[in-house]
Design a protein around this motif. Sequence first.
Motif, mmCIF file in Angstrom:
data_model
loop_
_atom_site.group_PDB
_atom_site.id
_atom_site.type_symbol
_atom_site.label_atom_id
_atom_site.label_comp_id
_atom_site.label_asym_id
_atom_site.label_seq_id
_atom_site.Cartn_x
_atom_site.Cartn_y
_atom_site.Cartn_z
ATOM 1 N N UNK A 81 15.422 13.123 9.618
ATOM 2 C CA UNK A 81 16.628 12.372 9.946
ATOM 3 C C UNK A 81 16.395 11.498 11.171
ATOM 4 N N UNK A 82 16.774 10.216 11.036
ATOM 5 C CA UNK A 82 16.660 9.314 12.164
ATOM 6 C C UNK A 82 15.333 8.614 12.277
ATOM 7 N N UNK A 83 14.353 8.982 11.457
ATOM 8 C CA UNK A 83 13.044 8.335 11.467
ATOM 9 C C UNK A 83 12.755 7.769 10.083
ATOM 10 N N UNK A 84 11.906 6.754 10.010
ATOM 11 C CA UNK A 84 11.613 6.173 8.697
ATOM 12 C C UNK A 84 10.920 7.178 7.773
ATOM 13 N N UNK A 85 11.162 7.020 6.484
ATOM 14 C CA UNK A 85 10.466 7.839 5.487
ATOM 15 C C UNK A 85 8.967 7.637 5.609
ATOM 16 N N UNK A 86 8.218 8.718 5.483
ATOM 17 C CA UNK A 86 6.759 8.656 5.550
ATOM 18 C C UNK A 86 6.185 9.071 4.199
ATOM 19 N N UNK A 87 5.297 8.251 3.650
ATOM 20 C CA UNK A 87 4.680 8.543 2.350
ATOM 21 C C UNK A 87 3.178 8.665 2.563
ATOM 22 N N UNK A 88 2.639 9.837 2.231
ATOM 23 C CA UNK A 88 1.215 10.114 2.409
ATOM 24 C C UNK A 88 0.543 10.225 1.044
ATOM 25 N N UNK A 89 -0.565 9.543 0.838
ATOM 26 C CA UNK A 89 -1.270 9.662 -0.445
ATOM 27 C C UNK A 89 -1.874 11.046 -0.617
ATOM 28 N N UNK A 90 -1.783 11.582 -1.830
ATOM 29 C CA UNK A 90 -2.392 12.857 -2.170
ATOM 30 C C UNK A 90 -3.476 12.633 -3.220
ATOM 31 N N UNK A 91 -4.581 13.327 -3.044
ATOM 32 C CA UNK A 91 -5.734 13.119 -3.924
ATOM 33 C C UNK A 91 -6.075 14.405 -4.661
ATOM 34 N N UNK A 92 -6.842 14.250 -5.744
ATOM 35 C CA UNK A 92 -7.269 15.403 -6.530
ATOM 36 C C UNK A 92 -8.224 16.260 -5.715
ATOM 37 N N UNK A 93 -7.994 17.552 -5.775
ATOM 38 C CA UNK A 93 -8.823 18.509 -5.046
ATOM 39 C C UNK A 93 -10.189 18.687 -5.719
ATOM 40 N N UNK A 94 -10.225 18.636 -7.041
ATOM 41 C CA UNK A 94 -11.449 18.867 -7.797
ATOM 42 C C UNK A 94 -11.522 17.909 -8.977
ATOM 43 N N UNK A 95 -12.689 17.876 -9.621
ATOM 44 C CA UNK A 95 -12.829 17.161 -10.889
ATOM 45 C C UNK A 95 -12.104 17.926 -11.996
ATOM 46 N N UNK A 96 -11.576 17.184 -12.941
ATOM 47 C CA UNK A 96 -11.047 17.788 -14.167
ATOM 48 C C UNK A 96 -11.603 16.972 -15.335
ATOM 49 N N UNK A 97 -12.450 17.617 -16.129
ATOM 50 C CA UNK A 97 -13.064 16.923 -17.266
ATOM 51 C C UNK A 97 -12.085 16.840 -18.429
ATOM 52 N N UNK A 98 -12.350 15.925 -19.327
ATOM 53 C CA UNK A 98 -11.535 15.829 -20.528
ATOM 54 C C UNK A 98 -11.837 17.035 -21.414
ATOM 55 N N UNK A 99 -10.816 17.631 -21.986
ATOM 56 C CA UNK A 99 -10.997 18.824 -22.790
ATOM 57 C C UNK A 99 -11.712 18.547 -24.102
ATOM 58 N N UNK A 100 -12.291 19.604 -24.678
ATOM 59 C CA UNK A 100 -12.996 19.488 -25.955
ATOM 60 C C UNK A 100 -12.052 19.644 -27.138
ATOM 61 N N UNK A 101 -12.638 20.032 -28.285
ATOM 62 C CA UNK A 101 -11.878 20.133 -29.540
ATOM 63 C C UNK A 101 -10.727 21.119 -29.417
ATOM 64 N N UNK A 102 -10.974 22.260 -28.783
ATOM 65 C CA UNK A 102 -9.926 23.278 -28.661
ATOM 66 C C UNK A 102 -8.746 22.751 -27.848
ATOM 67 N N UNK A 103 -9.049 22.031 -26.774
ATOM 68 C CA UNK A 103 -7.981 21.456 -25.948
ATOM 69 C C UNK A 103 -7.163 20.460 -26.739
#
Length: 394
Positions: free
Chosen positions: A345-367
């Motif tokens: 309250x009383x201060x401008x909104x602050x927006x911080x970028x968030x990044x992926x913690x790890x890699x996530x590969x594309x799933x295979x046939x089961x996915x």
Amino acid sequence: MLFSARIFALCASLTATAALGQGFDTSAEAAYVYDQGTGTVLLAKNEDTPLPPASMSKLMTIYMTFEAIADGRLTVDEVLPVSAEAAAYDGSSMFLDTTDRVSVEDLLRGVIVLSGNDASAVLAEALSPDGTEAGFARLMTQRAQQMGMMNSTFVNSNGWPAAGHRMSMEDLGILANRLITDYPTFYPLFAETEFAFDGRVPSNSRNRNPLLTLGIGADGLKTGHTQEAGYGLTGSAKQGDRRVIFVITGLQTREARAEEAERLVNWAFRQFAEKEVATAGTRIAEAEIWMGDAPTVGLTVAEDTTLLVPVLNEGGIDAEVVYSGPIEAPITAGDQLAELVINLDGLPEKRLPLVAETDVARGGFTTRLRTAALVLWDKFGPGADTAEEVPEEA
């Protein structure tokens, strides 16, 4: 689709809800206070209104002179002639005449310490494409717009009263910040309290900045006064690792300007403190993944993040992680996927970028099979809206 992720961890030191930002009532006509380290605007009053800046507009002439020295168009020991037009200026002065040839270094001190209208005009004429102060003023306006100062228009180099010569307090704050960050070698000139040029008029040798000798960390920048503008000050002070930049104008007396400026500095340093709100590598939330070999990915900030928060209030922080999702795989660690939105309250909104913690590969046939089944379930399973659409009557 816009998602709001569940927040896992946010630094425990964030236990303040700012009610102090709006609590400072300044008597200035317009004001702007900026915490440099965190980029937080602490106070803004009529900050984007173009107003007569008086001698504070000399900061633009100083900045462009620093630029000219940096790119080799001028040298600090180069001497410049004094035109009749420059020598004719009244008001604050180095008391130059047309027989003088003055070094750029002395002229800079004459502008910064003595607020010399004549010294400012000499520098302007030297850098003007047509050798006139008016030509330099047009360059000032163009350069200001390039720097993001969209509420500034210059008619002369020194702030002498003129129709259309205007700057906003936010623009002056932007300019002060650029002077400090772009030219740290030259910036100590603003803290000089005296300059006795050639022994002329000793009573005129003192810097008009009322804060420089108060021991509160003030080290610049420029005062201003005309009948139209009132008394103003573009200032900066540093205490410890924090630097605050402030601009005020429209005060009725020199004493009121000094008192208000000191009060602002003390408020900015005493009522706010830097707090670490997020540490790089610490998971803040999770985002849902589409077609990945994992259903979610952790979210973190890319680097340690510090915000400015009030020091006296108790309560909680309003923080939310937002992203458009689910996010389709593959994902690489470090990809920006979301934002942490923080409101105090009383201060401008602050927006911080968030990044992926790890890699996530594309799933295979089961996915892919599982994803297809989920889509079919959502469309045709119990609770799905499968009613046949009935055409409207003609």
